[in-house]
Design a protein around this motif. Structure first.
Motif, PDB file in Angstrom:
ATOM      1  N   GLY A 171      40.148  12.555  43.118  1.00 33.27           N
ATOM      2  CA  GLY A 171      40.750  12.062  41.691  1.00 33.27           C
ATOM      3  C   GLY A 171      39.719  10.947  41.247  1.00 33.27           C
ATOM      4  O   GLY A 171      39.879  10.682  39.895  1.00 33.27           O
ATOM      5  N   THR A 172      38.744  10.731  41.889  1.00 35.67           N
ATOM      6  CA  THR A 172      37.935   9.396  41.174  1.00 35.67           C
ATOM      7  C   THR A 172      36.467  10.325  40.766  1.00 35.67           C
ATOM      8  O   THR A 172      35.749  10.734  41.406  1.00 35.67           O
ATOM      9  CB  THR A 172      37.365   8.327  42.410  1.00 35.67           C
ATOM     10  OG1 THR A 172      38.562   7.902  43.071  1.00 35.67           O
ATOM     11  CG2 THR A 172      36.469   7.262  41.960  1.00 35.67           C
ATOM     12  N   THR A 173      36.387   9.687  39.444  1.00 39.14           N
ATOM     13  CA  THR A 173      35.220  10.470  38.858  1.00 39.14           C
ATOM     14  C   THR A 173      34.033   9.354  38.928  1.00 39.14           C
ATOM     15  O   THR A 173      34.088   8.260  38.601  1.00 39.14           O
ATOM     16  CB  THR A 173      35.330  10.630  37.254  1.00 39.14           C
ATOM     17  OG1 THR A 173      36.407  11.670  37.027  1.00 39.14           O
ATOM     18  CG2 THR A 173      34.151  11.290  36.539  1.00 39.14           C
ATOM     19  N   VAL A 174      32.663  10.120  39.473  1.00 34.26           N
ATOM     20  CA  VAL A 174      31.575   9.399  39.733  1.00 34.26           C
ATOM     21  C   VAL A 174      30.405  10.167  38.786  1.00 34.26           C
ATOM     22  O   VAL A 174      30.065  11.224  39.249  1.00 34.26           O
ATOM     23  CB  VAL A 174      31.066   9.270  41.161  1.00 34.26           C
ATOM     24  CG1 VAL A 174      30.004   8.362  41.189  1.00 34.26           C
ATOM     25  CG2 VAL A 174      32.169   8.969  42.139  1.00 34.26           C
ATOM     26  N   PRO A 175      30.386   9.477  37.454  1.00 36.85           N
ATOM     27  CA  PRO A 175      29.358  10.271  36.699  1.00 36.85           C
ATOM     28  C   PRO A 175      27.813  10.222  37.247  1.00 36.85           C
ATOM     29  O   PRO A 175      27.492   9.189  37.695  1.00 36.85           O
ATOM     30  CB  PRO A 175      29.372   9.590  35.345  1.00 36.85           C
ATOM     31  CG  PRO A 175      29.861   8.345  35.659  1.00 36.85           C
ATOM     32  CD  PRO A 175      30.724   8.134  36.747  1.00 36.85           C
ATOM     33  N   SER A 176      26.957  11.086  36.690  1.00 35.89           N
ATOM     34  CA  SER A 176      25.681  10.924  36.879  1.00 35.89           C
ATOM     35  C   SER A 176      25.263  10.850  38.331  1.00 35.89           C
ATOM     36  O   SER A 176      24.427   9.914  38.872  1.00 35.89           O
ATOM     37  CB  SER A 176      24.908   9.823  35.996  1.00 35.89           C
ATOM     38  OG  SER A 176      25.285  10.302  34.695  1.00 35.89           O
ATOM     39  N   VAL A 177      25.562  11.614  39.421  1.00 32.48           N
ATOM     40  CA  VAL A 177      25.056  11.510  40.771  1.00 32.48           C
ATOM     41  C   VAL A 177      23.929  12.771  40.803  1.00 32.48           C
ATOM     42  O   VAL A 177      23.856  13.453  39.611  1.00 32.48           O
ATOM     43  CB  VAL A 177      26.270  11.873  41.744  1.00 32.48           C
ATOM     44  CG1 VAL A 177      27.425  10.773  41.751  1.00 32.48           C
ATOM     45  CG2 VAL A 177      26.605  13.364  41.376  1.00 32.48           C
ATOM     46  N   GLY A 178      23.130  12.441  41.820  1.00 28.91           N
ATOM     47  CA  GLY A 178      22.299  13.472  42.006  1.00 28.91           C
ATOM     48  C   GLY A 178      22.588  14.217  43.146  1.00 28.91           C
ATOM     49  O   GLY A 178      23.128  13.863  44.095  1.00 28.91           O
ATOM     50  N   ILE A 179      22.511  15.699  43.036  1.00 32.14           N
ATOM     51  CA  ILE A 179      22.582  16.497  43.938  1.00 32.14           C
ATOM     52  C   ILE A 179      21.139  17.577  44.143  1.00 32.14           C
ATOM     53  O   ILE A 179      20.581  17.885  43.275  1.00 32.14           O
ATOM     54  CB  ILE A 179      23.480  17.505  43.694  1.00 32.14           C
ATOM     55  CG1 ILE A 179      23.509  18.487  42.284  1.00 32.14           C
ATOM     56  CG2 ILE A 179      25.025  16.641  43.518  1.00 32.14           C
ATOM     57  CD1 ILE A 179      24.633  19.598  42.224  1.00 32.14           C
ATOM     58  N   ARG A 180      21.121  17.689  45.468  1.00 29.30           N
ATOM     59  CA  ARG A 180      19.738  18.783  45.495  1.00 29.30           C
ATOM     60  C   ARG A 180      20.022  19.646  46.818  1.00 29.30           C
ATOM     61  O   ARG A 180      21.051  19.145  47.697  1.00 29.30           O
ATOM     62  CB  ARG A 180      18.623  17.954  45.941  1.00 29.30           C
ATOM     63  CG  ARG A 180      18.541  17.196  47.199  1.00 29.30           C
ATOM     64  CD  ARG A 180      17.268  16.710  47.671  1.00 29.30           C
ATOM     65  NE  ARG A 180      17.268  16.080  48.942  1.00 29.30           N
ATOM     66  CZ  ARG A 180      17.143  16.382  50.126  1.00 29.30           C
ATOM     67  NH1 ARG A 180      17.056  17.716  50.397  1.00 29.30           N
ATOM     68  NH2 ARG A 180      17.068  15.752  51.040  1.00 29.30           N
ATOM     69  N   LEU A 181      19.217  20.804  46.854  1.00 28.36           N
ATOM     70  CA  LEU A 181      19.484  21.736  47.978  1.00 28.36           C
ATOM     71  C   LEU A 181      19.001  21.069  49.109  1.00 28.36           C
ATOM     72  O   LEU A 181      18.203  20.127  49.176  1.00 28.36           O
ATOM     73  CB  LEU A 181      18.529  22.826  47.693  1.00 28.36           C
ATOM     74  CG  LEU A 181      18.903  23.661  46.688  1.00 28.36           C
ATOM     75  CD1 LEU A 181      17.847  24.853  46.354  1.00 28.36           C
ATOM     76  CD2 LEU A 181      20.201  24.459  46.633  1.00 28.36           C
ATOM     77  N   LYS A 182      19.665  21.277  50.147  1.00 30.54           N
ATOM     78  CA  LYS A 182      19.582  20.560  51.569  1.00 30.54           C
ATOM     79  C   LYS A 182      19.132  21.787  52.698  1.00 30.54           C
ATOM     80  O   LYS A 182      19.891  22.702  52.635  1.00 30.54           O
ATOM     81  CB  LYS A 182      20.658  19.768  51.724  1.00 30.54           C
ATOM     82  CG  LYS A 182      20.358  18.893  53.349  1.00 30.54           C
ATOM     83  CD  LYS A 182      21.378  18.102  53.691  1.00 30.54           C
ATOM     84  CE  LYS A 182      21.066  17.252  54.805  1.00 30.54           C
ATOM     85  NZ  LYS A 182      20.637  17.605  55.966  1.00 30.54           N
ATOM     86  N   GLY A 183      18.141  21.393  53.683  1.00 27.22           N
ATOM     87  CA  GLY A 183      17.928  22.116  54.622  1.00 27.22           C
ATOM     88  C   GLY A 183      16.360  22.788  54.462  1.00 27.22           C
ATOM     89  O   GLY A 183      15.728  22.898  53.516  1.00 27.22           O
TER      90      GLY A 183
END
Length: 517
Positions: free
Chosen positions: A107-119
């Motif tokens: 329920g907590t919004t966190v804008p502009s995070v970074g996500i990348r493929l892992k492994g």
């Protein structure tokens, strides 16, 4: 002299100091020529224990993210065009770039995070529009890359082997981003931001020994925490990407600065890379960039303690190793680490193909401890693994293992590929591929046999005694049943497979002389 017409076009201030400017330019040119062939090694002379990273925002959230007793929710939203650009980069160059996304956790919004493929090997089987990436082996579960294994063996994920604890690797498709392995980073686009102290969290991929729900890793993390060992926290969450269906995913605490602080004491945390060989490469710290990555206290501490450890372990004679190991390594802690890997039948530990471990250097005691990491291949091998032998892929790590490497069920070599002579894979190691000089020498030393056996018996009672692992499995399975997107049928099947292995492992060990003695 410049012609008068040209000279008057140059500013007066420059004309007055042209000799000084010319001297500076000549000096810079000389420096460029002299130092262009000289390697400059980064050195840290400060003895400070301060970390180089500053936290400016720490989002509290509404619920402890790693409360494993309840179901969580994670929703990710990003632009489709940006996702395609990320895939283009990975398909073309193998680069795992960060994608900017908006994230909502419980329920907590966190804008502009970074996500990348892992492994690494985990992503070898990924497909895009039904086509595998060049150099990968998508589409064939259990297939190996053409030719031979990469140097250093199979990194994180184990390379697609079909294991005994819960089926083979889950098929990965870019069209189903909710099933992919992700690393979420909170400060990639907003400097200094954390979520409940965490910089990063890992979204684990399904498959291998724990099935789609990665039950084996969750159970391992659970029993290790209950036994008082340093390990990562975990939780299960529904995971939604854009308007895709929700899936049940395991999230794990990523060992970052926050994790280093949680270990306690004054120390430095170093991550072993999948390509690490633990060999002496000289005095230049840059030569170890492919071996270890420093996690905390950057700018105040450096890699020198690790270099010293590597050099000593590789050069000390047997008598010196036995007499002085405790000056370099916390022996009691290391005995527990080695015992845990055997008890949990983990062939992808510090001696495994993925080199999955961290080194913790206590700045006060001036000694190292080994911290386990990446337990997605635990409880997947032979229930009759001998407590006195090092677990390795092909050396008892496989179900029914022992002896030379035998391809597991479902594993196919592509055209032109062949097993190395004698079934041995690159990297060495006893009875399989991988190997680690520190672990091998420790287990081979008669001086530490009793220390290891004592730790093994104590941890057996904590992990398997009083049905501890079975109870953990039941509790975890119950939580998964409350997670939106969970597949009740596959979870039940995976749980029963894992339950069988835990029972077989317990029954085998309870009659062993280490336990009875």
């Amino acid at each position: 002299m410049l012609p008068r017409r040209i000279a008057h076009r140059i500013p007066v201030r420059v004309r007055h100091y042209w000799k000084l400017l010319a001297t500076c330019a000549a000096t810079l040119l000389a420096f460029a020529v002299v130092f262009s062939t000289v390697r400059v090694a980064p050195l840290v002379t400060s003895a400070s224990d301060e970390s180089g990273d500053e936290v400016s925002v720490n989002i509290a959230g509404t619920t402890d993210l790693f409360d494993a007793t309840r179901a969580h929710t994670i929703k990710i939203t990003y632009r489709t065009e940006a996702y395609e650009e990320l895939l283009d980069s990975f398909w073309k160059d193998g680069e795992k770039e960060y994608l900017e996304a908006d994230l909502t956790i419980d329920g907590t919004t966190v804008p502009s995070v970074g996500i990348r493929l892992k492994g690494n090997s985990t992503l070898q089987g990924i497909t895009r529009d039904g086509e595998a990436r060049q150099g990968g082996f998508g589409g064939g579960r259990g297939a190996m890359p053409q030719g031979a294994m990469p140097q250093g063996g199979l990194p994180e994920g184990g390379g697609g082997f079909r294991m005994g604890g819960g089926g083979g690797r889950t098929s990965l498709k870019t069209e189903e981003p909710e099933t992919l392995p992700w690393l979420i980073r909170f400060d990639e686009f907003v400097e200094g931001r954390r979520y409940q102290g965490h910089r990063e969290i890992a979204v684990r991929v399904g498959g291998m020994g724990g099935g789609a729900a990665v039950l084996n890793e969750a159970v391992s993390l659970n029993v290790l925490a209950a036994a008082g060992e340093v390990t990562q926290r975990y939780a299960y969450t529904s995971f939604t990407v854009n308007d895709r269906p929700a899936t049940a995913r395991l999230i794990v605490e990523h060992p970052d600065e926050n994790f280093a602080d949680a270990i306690g004491g004054n120390g430095v945390l170093y991550k072993s890379m999948a390509s690490s060989q633990f060999t002496d490469q000289g005095d230049d710290p840059t030569e170890y960039a492919d071996d270890f990555k420093q996690i905390n206290k950057k700018g105040s501490q450096d890699l020198q303690p690790v270099i010293d450890l590597i050099r000593w372990v590789n050069t000390a004679g047997d008598a010196e190793f036995d007499e002085h190991l405790d000056e370099h390594v916390d022996v009691a802690s290391f005995a527990r680490y080695a015992a845990i890997q055997n008890l949990l039948v983990n062939f992808d530990d510090m001696a495994g193909p993925g080199r999955n471990y961290y080194l913790w250097y206590d700045l006060d005691a001036k000694r190292f401890s080994v911290v386990g990491w990446d337990y997605n291949l635990t409880l997947s091998g032979s229930a009759t693994q001998d407590p006195a032998e090092s677990v390795s892929m092909g050396g008892g790590g496989m179900r029914g293992g022992g002896g030379d490497f035998q391809p597991p069920e479902g594993m196919e070599l592509p055209q032109g590929g062949q097993m190395p002579q004698g079934g041995q894979m690159p990297g060495g190691g006893r009875g399989g591929f991988g190997g680690h000089k520190l672990k091998e020498r420790f287990l081979a030393s008669a001086a530490y046999k009793d220390t290891y056996r004592k730790a093994y018996k104590e941890l057996f009672n904590k992990i398997y005694g009083n049905a501890s692992a079975l109870n953990a499995l039941d509790a975890i399975t119950e939580v998964i049943g409350t997670v939106d997107g969970a597949n009740a049928e596959s979870t039940a099947t995976d749980a029963e497979n894992l339950r069988t292995l835990i029972r077989e492992r317990t029954q085998f060990l309870v009659t062993n002389e280490i336990i009875t003695g």
